[in-house]
Design an enzyme around this catalytic site. Sequence first.
Site, PDB file in Angstrom:
ATOM      1  N   ASP A  19     -20.901  -7.785  33.711  1.00  0.00           N
ATOM      2  CA  ASP A  19     -20.031  -6.860  34.439  1.00  0.00           C
ATOM      3  C   ASP A  19     -19.088  -6.174  33.448  1.00  0.00           C
ATOM      4  OD1 ASP A  19     -18.074  -5.655  35.964  1.00  0.00           O
ATOM      5  OD2 ASP A  19     -17.654  -7.431  37.189  1.00  0.00           O
ATOM      6  N   ILE A  20     -19.179  -4.871  33.358  1.00  0.00           N
ATOM      7  CA  ILE A  20     -18.405  -4.124  32.346  1.00  0.00           C
ATOM      8  C   ILE A  20     -16.900  -4.287  32.536  1.00  0.00           C
ATOM      9  CG2 ILE A  20     -18.224  -1.891  33.563  1.00  0.00           C
ATOM     10  CD1 ILE A  20     -19.116  -0.602  30.845  1.00  0.00           C
ATOM     11  N   VAL A  42     -21.030   0.961  39.516  1.00  0.00           N
ATOM     12  CA  VAL A  42     -20.080   0.588  38.468  1.00  0.00           C
ATOM     13  C   VAL A  42     -18.740   1.312  38.683  1.00  0.00           C
ATOM     14  CG1 VAL A  42     -20.841   2.311  36.764  1.00  0.00           C
ATOM     15  CG2 VAL A  42     -19.897   0.152  35.989  1.00  0.00           C
ATOM     16  N   ASP A  43     -18.781   2.505  39.231  1.00  0.00           N
ATOM     17  CA  ASP A  43     -17.557   3.255  39.556  1.00  0.00           C
ATOM     18  C   ASP A  43     -16.685   2.436  40.516  1.00  0.00           C
ATOM     19  OD1 ASP A  43     -15.848   5.418  39.577  1.00  0.00           O
ATOM     20  OD2 ASP A  43     -17.078   6.669  40.894  1.00  0.00           O
ATOM     21  N   SER A 130     -26.153   6.924  35.115  1.00  0.00           N
ATOM     22  CA  SER A 130     -27.175   7.631  35.928  1.00  0.00           C
ATOM     23  C   SER A 130     -28.359   6.776  36.394  1.00  0.00           C
ATOM     24  CB  SER A 130     -27.743   8.873  35.201  1.00  0.00           C
ATOM     25  OG  SER A 130     -26.868   9.959  35.337  1.00  0.00           O
ATOM     26  N   THR A 131     -28.441   5.522  35.943  1.00  0.00           N
ATOM     27  CA  THR A 131     -29.663   4.761  36.261  1.00  0.00           C
ATOM     28  C   THR A 131     -29.596   3.990  37.572  1.00  0.00           C
ATOM     29  OG1 THR A 131     -28.991   2.771  35.051  1.00  0.00           O
ATOM     30  CG2 THR A 131     -30.168   4.469  33.795  1.00  0.00           C
ATOM     31  N   GLY A 132     -28.497   4.169  38.325  1.00  0.00           N
ATOM     32  CA  GLY A 132     -28.383   3.508  39.622  1.00  0.00           C
ATOM     33  C   GLY A 132     -28.581   4.527  40.725  1.00  0.00           C
TER      34      GLY A 132
HETATM   35  N1  AR6 Z   1     -21.075  -3.460  35.165  1.00  0.00           N
HETATM   36  C1  AR6 Z   1     -22.048  -2.873  34.442  1.00  0.00           C
HETATM   37  N2  AR6 Z   1     -23.027  -2.134  34.979  1.00  0.00           N
HETATM   38  C2  AR6 Z   1     -23.031  -1.985  36.330  1.00  0.00           C
HETATM   39  C3  AR6 Z   1     -22.044  -2.558  37.159  1.00  0.00           C
HETATM   40  C4  AR6 Z   1     -21.026  -3.322  36.530  1.00  0.00           C
HETATM   41  N3  AR6 Z   1     -20.050  -3.903  37.219  1.00  0.00           N
HETATM   42  N4  AR6 Z   1     -22.323  -2.216  38.447  1.00  0.00           N
HETATM   43  C5  AR6 Z   1     -23.449  -1.474  38.433  1.00  0.00           C
HETATM   44  N5  AR6 Z   1     -23.881  -1.345  37.153  1.00  0.00           N
HETATM   45  P1  AR6 Z   1     -24.424   3.505  39.240  1.00  0.00           P
HETATM   46  P2  AR6 Z   1     -25.030   6.308  38.566  1.00  0.00           P
HETATM   47  C6  AR6 Z   1     -25.040  -0.602  36.635  1.00  0.00           C
HETATM   48  O1  AR6 Z   1     -25.128   3.634  40.544  1.00  0.00           O
HETATM   49  O2  AR6 Z   1     -26.485   6.079  38.697  1.00  0.00           O
HETATM   50  C7  AR6 Z   1     -21.360   5.994  42.196  1.00  0.00           C
HETATM   51  O3  AR6 Z   1     -21.228   6.000  43.590  1.00  0.00           O
HETATM   52  C8  AR6 Z   1     -26.177  -0.319  37.582  1.00  0.00           C
HETATM   53  O4  AR6 Z   1     -27.045  -1.438  37.664  1.00  0.00           O
HETATM   54  O5  AR6 Z   1     -23.134   2.776  39.215  1.00  0.00           O
HETATM   55  O6  AR6 Z   1     -24.530   7.078  37.373  1.00  0.00           O
HETATM   56  C9  AR6 Z   1     -20.561   7.110  41.532  1.00  0.00           C
HETATM   57  O7  AR6 Z   1     -19.359   7.367  42.191  1.00  0.00           O
HETATM   58  C10 AR6 Z   1     -26.853   0.856  36.892  1.00  0.00           C
HETATM   59  O8  AR6 Z   1     -27.740   0.394  35.882  1.00  0.00           O
HETATM   60  O9  AR6 Z   1     -24.125   4.970  38.575  1.00  0.00           O
HETATM   61  C11 AR6 Z   1     -21.507   8.255  41.618  1.00  0.00           C
HETATM   62  O10 AR6 Z   1     -21.445   8.881  42.881  1.00  0.00           O
HETATM   63  C12 AR6 Z   1     -25.698   1.568  36.203  1.00  0.00           C
HETATM   64  O11 AR6 Z   1     -24.597   0.679  36.265  1.00  0.00           O
HETATM   65  C13 AR6 Z   1     -22.865   7.620  41.432  1.00  0.00           C
HETATM   66  O12 AR6 Z   1     -22.719   6.274  41.865  1.00  0.00           O
HETATM   67  C14 AR6 Z   1     -25.318   2.892  36.831  1.00  0.00           C
HETATM   68  O13 AR6 Z   1     -25.450   2.833  38.240  1.00  0.00           O
HETATM   69  C15 AR6 Z   1     -23.273   7.591  39.985  1.00  0.00           C
HETATM   70  O14 AR6 Z   1     -24.569   7.063  39.880  1.00  0.00           O
END
Ligand code: AR6
Length: 190
Positions: A19-20, A42-43, A130-132
């Site tokens: 967890d970042i 992650v946001d 971007s990968t989520g």
């Molecule tokens: N620590 C590290 N990595 C994480 C964590 C964490 N706590 N939680 C999730 N990830 P995403 P996006 C990973 O969806 O694709 C939001 O609603 C996750 O497994 O967080 O850039 C924003 O507000 C994935 O590999 O971001 C935007 O609307 C990575 O973080 C939108 O999502 C990114 O997944 C952005 O989408």
Amino acid sequence: MEKGFRLPNGTRIRLVEGDITRIPADAIANAANAALAGGAGVDGAIHRAGGPDILRELDEIRPRVGRLPAGQAVATGAGRLPARFVFHAVGPVYRDGRHGEAEALASCYRVCLEMAEERGCRSISFPAISTGVYGYPAEEAAPIATAEVRLFLESRAGSLREVIFVQFGEAAYRLYERLLGESGLQEAQD
Ligand code: AR6
């Protein structure tokens, strides 16, 4: 799980599974959205762990910048996170890979690295932007992230000594482990 890699100029790339919000770094990159309004993934984790000060700062920034285009980022303090800054980068929404996604993704990493240098940071951590929710295939995004970081550390690092890739889950960690392992970098033993 964790591993370190050393570049010839003494800078390091660290790979951590977890967890970042729990990993200390001078700056943390966030995978934000164009509205800078918080969100899921992650946001959400960054805003939950960092507390309301981060969103308050974004409330002040928003009227000045409007909707932030993909590939750009803005900086705030880090609230209760173990960091000094959060860089809120807007990753591209993945369509088919032919709409500038790769360049926008590379730009997220480059802009955050530049912002870290401007602020004299020694370390910065990145999630897999971007990968989520945004649907960028992890196997396509990872080489862009690692290449951009490596290029920056090799050619432009001043204060920056360490870049930390924080991968959520074992599959994502293994993907980076393989990429970095095959890149010819020396593994750091400490
Ligand atoms: N620590 C590290 N990595 C994480 C964590 C964490 N706590 N939680 C999730 N990830 P995403 P996006 C990973 O969806 O694709 C939001 O609603 C996750 O497994 O967080 O850039 C924003 O507000 C994935 O590999 O971001 C935007 O609307 C990575 O973080 C939108 O999502 C990114 O997944 C952005 O989408």
